[in-house]
Write an enzyme that holds these catalytic residues in place. Sequence first.
Site, PDB file in Angstrom:
ATOM      1  N   GLU A   1       0.798  -1.239   0.000  1.00  0.00           N
ATOM      2  CA  GLU A   1       0.000   0.000   0.000  1.00  0.00           C
ATOM      3  C   GLU A   1       0.828   1.286   0.000  1.00  0.00           C
ATOM      4  O   GLU A   1       0.537   2.218   0.748  1.00  0.00           O
ATOM      5  CB  GLU A   1      -0.958  -0.003   1.191  1.00  0.00           C
ATOM      6  CG  GLU A   1      -1.894  -1.202   1.180  1.00  0.00           C
ATOM      7  CD  GLU A   1      -2.833  -1.256   2.383  1.00  0.00           C
ATOM      8  OE1 GLU A   1      -2.780  -0.338   3.225  1.00  0.00           O
ATOM      9  OE2 GLU A   1      -3.594  -2.219   2.478  1.00  0.00           O
TER      10      GLU A   1
ATOM     11  N   ASN B   1       2.077  -5.141  -3.203  1.00  0.00           N
ATOM     12  CA  ASN B   1       0.659  -5.427  -2.940  1.00  0.00           C
ATOM     13  C   ASN B   1      -0.085  -4.126  -2.634  1.00  0.00           C
ATOM     14  O   ASN B   1       0.404  -3.288  -1.866  1.00  0.00           O
ATOM     15  CB  ASN B   1       0.592  -6.357  -1.713  1.00  0.00           C
ATOM     16  CG  ASN B   1      -0.778  -6.932  -1.463  1.00  0.00           C
ATOM     17  OD1 ASN B   1      -1.384  -7.529  -2.358  1.00  0.00           O
ATOM     18  ND2 ASN B   1      -1.290  -6.768  -0.240  1.00  0.00           N
TER      19      ASN B   1
ATOM     20  N   HIS C   1     -10.623  -5.600  -2.577  1.00  0.00           N
ATOM     21  CA  HIS C   1     -11.703  -5.410  -1.595  1.00  0.00           C
ATOM     22  C   HIS C   1     -12.804  -4.612  -2.291  1.00  0.00           C
ATOM     23  O   HIS C   1     -12.669  -3.408  -2.514  1.00  0.00           O
ATOM     24  CB  HIS C   1     -11.191  -4.634  -0.379  1.00  0.00           C
ATOM     25  CG  HIS C   1     -10.143  -5.363   0.396  1.00  0.00           C
ATOM     26  ND1 HIS C   1     -10.389  -6.531   1.074  1.00  0.00           N
ATOM     27  CD2 HIS C   1      -8.836  -5.087   0.605  1.00  0.00           C
ATOM     28  CE1 HIS C   1      -9.284  -6.946   1.669  1.00  0.00           C
ATOM     29  NE2 HIS C   1      -8.317  -6.092   1.396  1.00  0.00           N
TER      30      HIS C   1
ATOM     31  N   GLU D   1      -6.455 -10.455  -1.540  1.00  0.00           N
ATOM     32  CA  GLU D   1      -7.282 -10.227  -0.341  1.00  0.00           C
ATOM     33  C   GLU D   1      -8.748 -10.112  -0.738  1.00  0.00           C
ATOM     34  O   GLU D   1      -9.484  -9.254  -0.229  1.00  0.00           O
ATOM     35  CB  GLU D   1      -6.834  -8.956   0.382  1.00  0.00           C
ATOM     36  CG  GLU D   1      -5.368  -8.948   0.765  1.00  0.00           C
ATOM     37  CD  GLU D   1      -4.943  -7.700   1.534  1.00  0.00           C
ATOM     38  OE1 GLU D   1      -5.816  -6.934   1.988  1.00  0.00           O
ATOM     39  OE2 GLU D   1      -3.716  -7.491   1.671  1.00  0.00           O
TER      40      GLU D   1
ATOM     41  N   ASP E   1     -12.516  -9.872  -1.255  1.00  0.00           N
ATOM     42  CA  ASP E   1     -13.842  -9.933  -0.630  1.00  0.00           C
ATOM     43  C   ASP E   1     -14.757  -8.980  -1.384  1.00  0.00           C
ATOM     44  O   ASP E   1     -14.307  -7.974  -1.919  1.00  0.00           O
ATOM     45  CB  ASP E   1     -13.827  -9.649   0.882  1.00  0.00           C
ATOM     46  CG  ASP E   1     -13.032  -8.430   1.311  1.00  0.00           C
ATOM     47  OD1 ASP E   1     -12.870  -7.490   0.497  1.00  0.00           O
ATOM     48  OD2 ASP E   1     -12.584  -8.393   2.470  1.00  0.00           O
TER      49      ASP E   1
HETATM   50  O1  G3I Z   1      -6.809  -8.566  18.680  1.00  0.00           O
HETATM   51  C1  G3I Z   1      -7.098  -7.266  19.186  1.00  0.00           C
HETATM   52  C2  G3I Z   1      -8.014  -7.329  20.383  1.00  0.00           C
HETATM   53  O2  G3I Z   1      -7.345  -8.019  21.423  1.00  0.00           O
HETATM   54  C3  G3I Z   1      -8.398  -5.925  20.800  1.00  0.00           C
HETATM   55  O3  G3I Z   1      -9.306  -5.989  21.836  1.00  0.00           O
HETATM   56  C4  G3I Z   1      -9.005  -5.179  19.655  1.00  0.00           C
HETATM   57  C5  G3I Z   1      -9.310  -3.733  20.020  1.00  0.00           C
HETATM   58  O4  G3I Z   1      -9.241  -2.867  18.917  1.00  0.00           O
HETATM   59  O5  G3I Z   1      -8.085  -5.165  18.570  1.00  0.00           O
HETATM   60  C6  G3I Z   1      -7.759  -6.465  18.113  1.00  0.00           C
HETATM   61  O6  G3I Z   1      -6.860  -6.321  17.031  1.00  0.00           O
HETATM   62  C7  G3I Z   1      -7.404  -5.924  15.815  1.00  0.00           C
HETATM   63  C8  G3I Z   1      -7.005  -6.935  14.756  1.00  0.00           C
HETATM   64  O7  G3I Z   1      -7.446  -6.510  13.476  1.00  0.00           O
HETATM   65  C9  G3I Z   1      -7.567  -8.320  15.023  1.00  0.00           C
HETATM   66  O8  G3I Z   1      -8.940  -8.304  14.954  1.00  0.00           O
HETATM   67  C10 G3I Z   1      -6.855  -4.555  15.445  1.00  0.00           C
HETATM   68  O9  G3I Z   1      -7.340  -3.582  16.341  1.00  0.00           O
HETATM   69  C11 G3I Z   1      -7.259  -4.197  14.043  1.00  0.00           C
HETATM   70  O10 G3I Z   1      -6.588  -3.001  13.657  1.00  0.00           O
HETATM   71  C12 G3I Z   1      -6.872  -5.283  13.083  1.00  0.00           C
HETATM   72  O11 G3I Z   1      -7.380  -4.950  11.822  1.00  0.00           O
HETATM   73  C13 G3I Z   1      -6.747  -5.588  10.740  1.00  0.00           C
HETATM   74  C14 G3I Z   1      -6.297  -4.550   9.725  1.00  0.00           C
HETATM   75  O12 G3I Z   1      -5.766  -5.178   8.590  1.00  0.00           O
HETATM   76  C15 G3I Z   1      -5.241  -3.634  10.322  1.00  0.00           C
HETATM   77  O13 G3I Z   1      -4.745  -2.790   9.374  1.00  0.00           O
HETATM   78  C16 G3I Z   1      -7.719  -6.564  10.090  1.00  0.00           C
HETATM   79  O14 G3I Z   1      -7.957  -7.659  10.990  1.00  0.00           O
HETATM   80  C17 G3I Z   1      -7.126  -7.112   8.796  1.00  0.00           C
HETATM   81  O15 G3I Z   1      -8.115  -7.857   8.106  1.00  0.00           O
HETATM   82  C18 G3I Z   1      -6.693  -5.967   7.919  1.00  0.00           C
HETATM   83  O16 G3I Z   1      -6.119  -6.500   6.746  1.00  0.00           O
HETATM   84  C19 G3I Z   1      -5.716  -5.533   5.783  1.00  0.00           C
HETATM   85  C20 G3I Z   1      -4.480  -6.044   5.108  1.00  0.00           C
HETATM   86  O17 G3I Z   1      -3.484  -6.315   6.053  1.00  0.00           O
HETATM   87  C21 G3I Z   1      -3.981  -5.047   4.065  1.00  0.00           C
HETATM   88  N1  G3I Z   1      -5.021  -4.702   3.135  1.00  0.00           N
HETATM   89  C22 G3I Z   1      -6.270  -4.254   3.719  1.00  0.00           C
HETATM   90  C23 G3I Z   1      -6.782  -5.281   4.710  1.00  0.00           C
HETATM   91  C24 G3I Z   1      -8.121  -4.865   5.256  1.00  0.00           C
HETATM   92  O18 G3I Z   1      -8.029  -3.682   6.016  1.00  0.00           O
END
Ligand code: G3I
Length: 447
Positions: free
Chosen positions: A162, A204, A241, A270, A272
């Site tokens: 990104e 990516n 996405h 990725e 969806d």
């Molecule tokens: O696991 C913690 C949890 O313990 C806590 O209570 C909670 C509170 O905010 O956060 C949880 O972590 C989160 C994590 O996902 C797991 O669910 C993070 O806050 C959250 O920021 C994180 O988001 C991820 C995101 O990337 C971060 O940038 C998404 O799961 C993930 O699907 C997403 O994936 C990205 C790719 O890496 C890059 N391309 C876009 C894609 C979608 O945004």
Amino acid sequence: MTLTAKSVARAALVSTLVAAAAGAAVLAASPASGAASTLAAAAQQSGRYFGTAVAANKLGDSTYVGILNREFDMVTAENEMKMDATEPNQGQFSYGNADRIVNHARNQGKRVRGHALAWHSQQPGWMQNMSGTALRNAMLNHVTQVASYYRGKIYAWDVVNEAFADGSSGGRRDSNLQRTGNDWIEAAFRAARAADPGAKLCYNDYNTDNWSHAKTQGVYRMVQDFKSRGVPIDCVGFQAHFNSGNPVPSNYHTTLQNFAALGVDVQITELDIEGSGSTQAQQYQGVTQACLAVARCTGITVWGIRDSDSWRASGTPLLFDNNGNKKAAYTSVLNALNGATGTTTPTTTTTTSSSTPNPGGCTATYSEGEKWNDRFNGQVTVSGTDNWIVTVTVSSPQRIIATWNTSATWETANVMTARPNGSGNTFGFTISHGGNWNWPAISCRVA
Ligand code: G3I
């Protein structure tokens, strides 16, 4: 990607028949392959993979793991290999959750896409306020350490994620990494190659699916530049996405084909698509067919298993419902991978012509010709150069059975390369459609 013996034989057969055809001969359509019952097995028939993002904290969920083990042959850690997860304190690396995913995948005979070595987002706190040489060195050390730790275990790394800006600039995104100098991306690729020479190295990004978007063009120019200067890049990942505000573009084949023509693999990394029912299923079918139509599109990864596992859970964007049941979208992807057609309505709209802009300096415009029960004619007019190479990609079970006013060769049974034969800049062909009336994808480049 390596062509299977079957596809080479098919290409030779079509090529021979086209050479012999007198304009209206019909080649009986044959299915691309036998039907397989899982996404991975269906993708493997054409030498591709079908993957999913996996979260370490769900590996104790038997429904989740059951689907993972059955359906997918490529795994991406959804968050566990990111910079904040693997280097929470500078110089102290943490691979516990990432290893759980990698070990599960490898124990099940699945491969792993590494995501992601360098990114402006998900940086550990210690890195977020760094700048200049200290940040550049910290980033390169991170790339080296993580890629070395997993050396030999990763099919492809998202080396940089990104890095381009949204909107009309077509340039780089501002970030602390970008401010270390425009060469930060190539420096990261060189460090990754040195650390794991066997892994494919990918750039990516998201919102790079539509060929006419400035961001897509910006990434294209970077990859073109990297290839011309020998920067080690092997692949480009298209996150994909999609939702109503960012729909699947009708020129998706063109985007994938044009990047592949630069000499890199392309992967949908990725995927969806928010929505439901047959509309969602048709969109999934279209994306799958776009990948299948490009020889160097080596695989598709969806960004999670059940809708409830998605980062956009409320948009129900995945292939399995919250209970792990297969959705219509699942069936449309499986059928597309199996080479089947007719289960959903074609996504291509019927208008009178389409044209494909090309940064290399030519435009190819497709027009519909005559139609019969079993076949139809198409015509392409090229402008901008007399020295063109046009790629015509048909979707299974379509076959090109005749050509005129061009010199044609075949990359695969579905992909024809057309060059001038002295007849001018308009050429034509007959497609045996086998019930699939979709237009071919057309792209043009200067020879
Ligand atoms: O696991 C913690 C949890 O313990 C806590 O209570 C909670 C509170 O905010 O956060 C949880 O972590 C989160 C994590 O996902 C797991 O669910 C993070 O806050 C959250 O920021 C994180 O988001 C991820 C995101 O990337 C971060 O940038 C998404 O799961 C993930 O699907 C997403 O994936 C990205 C790719 O890496 C890059 N391309 C876009 C894609 C979608 O945004």
